[in-house]
Write a protein that holds these residues in place. Structure first.
Motif, PDB file in Angstrom:
ATOM      1  N   VAL A 182       0.970  -1.027   0.095  1.00  0.00           N
ATOM      2  CA  VAL A 182      -0.003   0.066   0.101  1.00  0.00           C
ATOM      3  C   VAL A 182       1.076   1.139   0.020  1.00  0.00           C
ATOM      4  O   VAL A 182       1.777   1.264   1.041  1.00  0.00           O
ATOM      5  N   ILE A 183       0.672   2.255  -0.982  1.00  0.00           N
ATOM      6  CA  ILE A 183       1.715   3.326  -1.008  1.00  0.00           C
ATOM      7  C   ILE A 183       0.683   4.429  -0.309  1.00  0.00           C
ATOM      8  O   ILE A 183      -0.451   4.743  -0.128  1.00  0.00           O
ATOM      9  N   CYS A 184       1.835   5.135   0.672  1.00  0.00           N
ATOM     10  CA  CYS A 184       1.231   6.223   1.607  1.00  0.00           C
ATOM     11  C   CYS A 184       2.303   7.554   1.335  1.00  0.00           C
ATOM     12  O   CYS A 184       3.301   7.287   0.807  1.00  0.00           O
ATOM     13  N   SER A 185       1.667   8.613   1.651  1.00  0.00           N
ATOM     14  CA  SER A 185       2.690   9.726   1.877  1.00  0.00           C
ATOM     15  C   SER A 185       2.248  10.653   2.945  1.00  0.00           C
ATOM     16  O   SER A 185       1.283  10.668   3.619  1.00  0.00           O
ATOM     17  N   ASP A 186       3.267  11.734   3.080  1.00  0.00           N
ATOM     18  CA  ASP A 186       3.340  12.527   4.240  1.00  0.00           C
ATOM     19  C   ASP A 186       2.914  13.944   3.406  1.00  0.00           C
ATOM     20  O   ASP A 186       3.517  14.405   2.603  1.00  0.00           O
ATOM     21  N   PRO A 187       1.562  14.238   4.051  1.00  0.00           N
ATOM     22  CA  PRO A 187       0.996  15.467   3.525  1.00  0.00           C
ATOM     23  C   PRO A 187       1.705  16.746   3.570  1.00  0.00           C
ATOM     24  O   PRO A 187       1.699  17.775   2.668  1.00  0.00           O
ATOM     25  N   LYS A 188       2.679  16.635   4.470  1.00  0.00           N
ATOM     26  CA  LYS A 188       3.457  18.033   4.509  1.00  0.00           C
ATOM     27  C   LYS A 188       4.702  17.865   3.765  1.00  0.00           C
ATOM     28  O   LYS A 188       5.135  18.954   3.041  1.00  0.00           O
ATOM     29  N   THR A 189       5.467  16.747   3.845  1.00  0.00           N
ATOM     30  CA  THR A 189       6.632  16.869   3.091  1.00  0.00           C
ATOM     31  C   THR A 189       6.598  16.184   1.722  1.00  0.00           C
ATOM     32  O   THR A 189       7.370  16.346   0.866  1.00  0.00           O
ATOM     33  N   GLY A 190       5.379  15.521   1.584  1.00  0.00           N
ATOM     34  CA  GLY A 190       5.353  14.681   0.218  1.00  0.00           C
ATOM     35  C   GLY A 190       6.020  13.492   0.155  1.00  0.00           C
ATOM     36  O   GLY A 190       6.103  12.719  -1.016  1.00  0.00           O
ATOM     37  N   ASP A 191       6.793  12.905   1.182  1.00  0.00           N
ATOM     38  CA  ASP A 191       7.659  11.725   1.190  1.00  0.00           C
ATOM     39  C   ASP A 191       6.677  10.694   0.986  1.00  0.00           C
ATOM     40  O   ASP A 191       5.635  10.671   1.877  1.00  0.00           O
ATOM     41  N   LYS A 192       6.903   9.661   0.355  1.00  0.00           N
ATOM     42  CA  LYS A 192       5.980   8.349   0.214  1.00  0.00           C
ATOM     43  C   LYS A 192       6.656   7.409   0.955  1.00  0.00           C
ATOM     44  O   LYS A 192       7.879   7.051   1.024  1.00  0.00           O
ATOM     45  N   PHE A 193       5.630   6.534   1.430  1.00  0.00           N
ATOM     46  CA  PHE A 193       5.962   5.273   2.123  1.00  0.00           C
ATOM     47  C   PHE A 193       4.802   4.190   1.492  1.00  0.00           C
ATOM     48  O   PHE A 193       4.320   4.328   1.042  1.00  0.00           O
ATOM     49  N   ARG A 194       5.588   2.865   2.025  1.00  0.00           N
ATOM     50  CA  ARG A 194       4.788   1.884   1.517  1.00  0.00           C
ATOM     51  C   ARG A 194       4.692   0.990   2.625  1.00  0.00           C
ATOM     52  O   ARG A 194       5.641   0.574   3.415  1.00  0.00           O
ATOM     53  N   LEU A 195       3.651  -0.072   2.861  1.00  0.00           N
ATOM     54  CA  LEU A 195       3.158  -0.730   3.868  1.00  0.00           C
ATOM     55  C   LEU A 195       2.820  -2.289   3.070  1.00  0.00           C
ATOM     56  O   LEU A 195       2.241  -2.165   2.178  1.00  0.00           O
TER      57      LEU A 195
END
Length: 277
Positions: free
Chosen positions: A16-29
Motif C-alpha cells: 500500500v502506497i502512503c505519503s506525508d501530506p506535509k513533506t510529500g515523502d512516500k512510504f509503503r506498507l
C-alpha cells in the motif's frame, strides 16, 4: 507521530502506497493480514497475528536446529511455521548431514590397539550378517552435537524393536575415525562380535565309530572258515580209511515189481515217489 494518507497500491498489489501530506515523502506498507485486520479494527485477529509472527524462526535458527538433528516436521510443528517454508531453509543443511553420514561410513572404528583397517561400513556389514540382518534395511544419519562434533547414527528394525547405534565421527585425511557412544555401537564394531559367547565351551563333534572290517563281519555272521583254519586243515594227515558212503535207497516196489504208489501222507509231506523228500 506523523500522519500518513493512503495514495494507492503498487501494480502487484503487495504494498500500500502512503505519503506525508506535509513533506510529500512516500512510504509503503505490506498489504498483509496484519494490515487488513488493523484496517477492519479486528483487535483479536491482530493480536493472534502478533503471536504467530513472534513464533516464526529466522532462517539461521531453522538451519541451526536442522543441523543439530531436528527434522523438518519437528521444526515446523514447534514453530508453527508452514512445512514448505521450513523446507526451503532446511534443504542445504539436510544435504550436509547426508554427506557427513556417508563420510562416517568410510571412517575407521577406534579399538584399543588403534584404528581398524576395515571401515565402519565393512565392520557393520559383517556384524549384521552374523545376526542374520541386512544392512540394506537400515538407515544412516548424522548431525552436530552441542560440542559441534559429528554424530553418526545407524537405525534398523529387528522384529518390533527399533535399534539405534551412535558414533562420534572425526574427519581427517585418511577417512576419519569412529568412536562408539553407546553399547549398541560398541557391539557392532567389536572384533569378537558374532563369535561364540565367552564362558560357553565349544560343542565337540562326535567322532565316527571305526568302520568294521567287512570280511570279518561276514565271517562272524556266516561262520566262514578263516585262512588260519584252512592252512591247518591242509597240514592234517588224511585218514587211510575212507568214510562209508551212503547209497541212495532203492525205490519201494509192490508185489508185482512195479513202483508203489505214494501214500497221502507222503504226498502231504512232499515225499517223492523215489522215497527222497
Amino acid at each position: 507521530m506523523r500522519d500518513l494518507r493512503v495514495v494507492g497500491l503498487e501494480p502487484d498489489g503487495q504494498y500500500v502506497i502512503c505519503s506525508d501530506p506535509k513533506t510529500g515523502d512516500k512510504f509503503r506498507l505490506p498489504a498483509d493480514d496484519k494490515l487488513r485486520a488493523a484496517s477492519r479494527g479486528d483487535i483479536a485477529r491482530l493480536g493472534q497475528i502478533e503471536i504467530e509472527m513472534d513464533s516464526l524462526l529466522r532462517p539461521k535458527e531453522i538451519q541451526a536446529r536442522i543441523r543439530a538433528g531436528a527434522s523438518v516436521e519437528q521444526v515446523a510443528s514447534d514453530s508453527g511455521m508452514a512445512l514448505s517454508r521450513v523446507e526451503i531453509f532446511a534443504h542445504p543443511v539436510l544435504l550436509e548431514r547426508s554427506q557427513a553420514a556417508a563420510m562416517a561410513q568410510e571412517g575407521h572404528p577406534m579399538r584399543p590397539d588403534g584404528p581398524a583397517v576395515q571401515t565402519l561400513s565393512e565392520v557393520v556389514t559383517q556384524a549384521f550378517r552374523a545376526r542374520g540382518h541386512s544392512l540394506d534395511d537400515a538407515t544412516w544419519d548424522a548431525w552436530r552435537d552441542d560440542d559441534n562434533k559429528w554424530v553418526a547414527q545407524l537405525k534398523w528394525q529387528a522384529g518390533r524393536t527399533t535399534n539405534k547405534a551412535h558414533w562420534h565421527f572425526m574427519p581427517d585425511g585418511h577417512g576419519g575415525t569412529i568412536t562408539a557412544l553407546d553399547d549398541a555401537a560398541s557391539e557392532l564394531i567389536d572384533p569378537d562380535f558374532g563369535r561364540q559367547l565367552r564362558g560357553l565351551a565349544p560343542v565337540r563333534a562326535l567322532e565316527p565309530a571305526p568302520a568294521e572290517d567287512a570280511q570279518q563281519s561276514f565271517d562272524e555272521y556266516y561262520g566262514t572258515t578263516s585262512d588260519s583254519e584252512l592252512e591247518a586243515a591242509e597240514h592234517e594227515p588224511e585218514s587211510s580209511t575212507p568214510e562209508p558212503k551212503h547209497e541212495a535207497s532203492a525205490p519201494k516196489k509192490d508185489k508185482k515189481g512195479k513202483p508203489a504208489m505214494p501214500s497221502w501222507e507222503d504226498v502231504l509231506l512232499g515225499v517223492r515217489s523215489s522215497g527222497h523228500s
